[in-house]
Design an enzyme around this catalytic site. Structure first.
Site, PDB file in Angstrom:
ATOM      1  CG  ASP A   7       5.001  -3.753  -5.040  1.00  0.00           C
ATOM      2  OD1 ASP A   7       5.495  -4.685  -5.307  1.00  0.00           O
ATOM      3  OD2 ASP A   7       5.482  -2.731  -4.513  1.00  0.00           O
ATOM      4  N   GLY A   9       0.853  -1.391   0.087  1.00  0.00           N
ATOM      5  CA  GLY A   9      -0.020   0.087   0.105  1.00  0.00           C
ATOM      6  C   GLY A   9       0.881   1.083  -0.054  1.00  0.00           C
ATOM      7  NE  ARG A  42       9.057   5.435  -0.317  1.00  0.00           N
ATOM      8  CZ  ARG A  42       9.983   5.446  -0.696  1.00  0.00           C
ATOM      9  NH1 ARG A  42      10.744   6.338  -0.079  1.00  0.00           N
ATOM     10  NH2 ARG A  42      10.607   4.560  -1.505  1.00  0.00           N
ATOM     11  CG  ASP A  79       6.606   2.881  -7.464  1.00  0.00           C
ATOM     12  OD1 ASP A  79       6.413   3.893  -7.462  1.00  0.00           O
ATOM     13  OD2 ASP A  79       6.416   2.032  -6.549  1.00  0.00           O
ATOM     14  NE  ARG A 125       1.217   1.783  -6.584  1.00  0.00           N
ATOM     15  CZ  ARG A 125       2.541   2.243  -6.436  1.00  0.00           C
ATOM     16  NH1 ARG A 125       3.442   1.256  -6.767  1.00  0.00           N
ATOM     17  NH2 ARG A 125       2.716   3.438  -5.991  1.00  0.00           N
ATOM     18  N   GLY A 153       7.832   6.591   6.142  1.00  0.00           N
ATOM     19  CA  GLY A 153       7.153   7.272   5.185  1.00  0.00           C
ATOM     20  C   GLY A 153       7.719   8.629   4.570  1.00  0.00           C
TER      21      GLY A 153
END
Ligand code: AMP
Ligand code: MG
Length: 486
Positions: free
Chosen positions: A252, A90, A93, A262, A183, A126
């Protein structure tokens, strides 16, 4: 052109409710300073580039302020990391601040990375450090300039807030833009928690917002998966043709839109090496350069599994089987263009494979090879490049075949060069260039980052006085170990 305060939000994902994301406010970082903003990304939101200089810009993108119409949310997802299913992922951050609708009616997610802890942070802080935020910024905007589908980056904001990685560093935030932040792992989350009603809601959402063309098909869900396969085949072909190594192809980190997503310890190949592993924690080489093709297929199969409640297994299988041939066709097409071959001939595939085999182990700069091949007529170009190869006899055979093949396309050198230069960048985002710019930024000087971004925003166009950015990397620059922490 709009002011920052004029952005229009329509938060479709937030409206899906608490089963899909949790309301979390950004936690500001201290003494925000704008490191860099992308004028091209600002244009996507119709923002006047001068807005980046206003103090409120840095405040908004350092978590100090939020539009009243934004709805800041942390999304829940899971995913396969290095082949193992991790049920608890999930936004640990990053926060989806909201969806901006621009004047053309396009939707752009505003995602603030490094915005503090969320329910999905597990034991982590985070935060994001300055170096990884700059790396993601440079890569997103550079891949876009190359024509490779990718998320975008609006800006990076630095701060005086300390964070601990291998040593003490400073927190930063990156504002990422993408039409969607869904995603593969979002689908896996609802599938493996057996929430099939939610899975269906997610599917409906994604189809209506991002794949409206599939709604016209007799079987929209099956058509959706086929489209995801097609887009991934195109994206991976571009990565392979341009020597881009992602480094962390966990499910992910795979966007449902087929855009590069990412960025971690990514790298563009300097010397060609199909076995290159850019992620130093990837001990088995799962995400090595050449493995990106089978891994993309593996990831698509993981997504297919999550769709089994709604799409027949045979249909999923059929679409999965399309991946490799589609990838190969895209790749062949791109590589032909990189070699300046205007038409298609039977042995082109072989010609490309032979070239890569000769490059492997010869320490040939992958990117510059193609650029230099276009600078002179084929015979002269290969004669100049010959010295770079170790297997000279092998190269001579290849060069002979390449020149005869090249002569089949009846084009003037001027035309050939123009076509080749339009697909072969002169400027490459090299790890060592990014590293030098990052070190200056960590010392508070952002000129090098801004300069690098400016040069790389037009990678195909020779820019007077910027020769330094077009050179081969020094030996130390080829073997930099990029920290995987971020
Ligand atoms: P990544 O390796 O960046 O793709 O992240 C994998 C997972 O770890 C995601 O769920 C991230 O949100 C989470 N994560 C990574 N870094 C941090 C951090 N510093 N604080 C909280 N969560 C993080
Ligand atoms: Mg990630």
């Amino acid at each position: 052109m709009k002011q920052l305060t004029d952005l229009t939000f329509d938060n479709r994902f937030a409206r899906l409710g608490d089963g899909f994301s949790t309301a979390v406010m950004p936690k500001p970082i201290a003494e925000p300073r704008l490191v860099i903003a992308s004028p091209a990304a600002m244009a996507l939101l119709d923002l006047d580039p001068a807005q980046a200089q206003s103090p409120v810009f840095a405040e908004l993108f350092a978590g100090h302020k939020l539009w009243s119409t934004a709805q800041s949310r942390a999304m829940v997802y899971s995913g396969h990391q290095f082949g193992q299913y991790n049920p608890q992922l999930g936004d640990g951050r990053g926060l989806l601040l909201g969806e901006v609708v621009n004047d053309a009616g396009e939707y752009w997610d505003l995602h603030l990375k490094g915005a503090g802890q969320t329910p999905y942070s597990r034991s982590a802080d985070g935060r994001a450090v300055l170096r990884s935020s700059i790396r993601e910024f440079l890569a997103s905007e550079y891949l876009h300039a190359l024509g490779i589908p990718t998320s975008r980056a609006l800006c990076v904001t630095a701060s005086s807030t300390p964070v601990w990685r291998e040593k003490q560093e400073k927190a930063a935030m990156l504002l990422r833009l993408a039409p969607s932040h869904v995603r593969f792992g979002h689908f896996e989350y609802f599938y493996y928690t057996r929430q099939h009603d939610q899975l269906k809601i997610l599917l409906e959402h994604v189809l209506s917002c991002h794949f409206p063309e599939t709604l016209q098909q007799p079987e929209p869900y099956a058509a959706f998966f086929r489209t995801v396969v097609e887009r991934n085949a195109g994206m991976i072909a571009r990565w392979q043709a341009y020597g881009f190594c992602h480094g962390v192809m966990n499910t992910d980190n795979m966007s449902i839109l087929g855009i590069t997503f990412d960025f971690g310890p990514y790298a563009f190949l300097d010397d060609f090496d199909e076995k290159h592993i850019c992620n130093h924690s990837d001990d088995s080489g799962r995400y090595s350069f050449s493995n990106q093709v089978p891994i993309a297929h593996w990831n698509l199969a993981a997504l297919a599994q999550a769709l089994t409640p709604f799409v027949a297994a045979e249909q999923l299988r059929e679409s999965l089987d399309l991946f490799l041939p589609l990838y190969q066709a895209h790749y062949l097409d791109l590589m032909r263009r990189r070699l300046g071959l205007d038409s298609a001939a039977d042995n082109d595939q072989q010609l490309i494979e032979r070239l890569l085999q000769l490059m492997q182990g010869s320490a040939v700069d992958y990117s510059l090879f193609f650029r230099r091949l276009g600078e002179l007529p084929a015979e002269q170009a290969v004669a100049r490049l010959r010295d770079e190869f170790i297997d000279l006899a092998g190269f001579d055979r290849w060069a002979h075949d390449y020149c005869s093949r090249s002569a089949m396309d009846k084009r003037s050198q001027a035309e050939r060069q123009q076509h080749m230069h339009a697909v072969n960048p002169l400027y490459l985002l090299r790890n060592y260039l990014a590293q030098q710019a990052i070190e200056a930024a960590e010392a508070g000087d952002y000129t090098a980052v801004r300069k690098l971004h400016a040069v790389l925003s037009q990678p195909f166009v020779e820019q007077p006085g910027q020769q330094r950015y077009a050179e081969r990397p020094p030996q130390w620059g080829k073997h930099l170990e990029i920290s995987c922490s971020s």
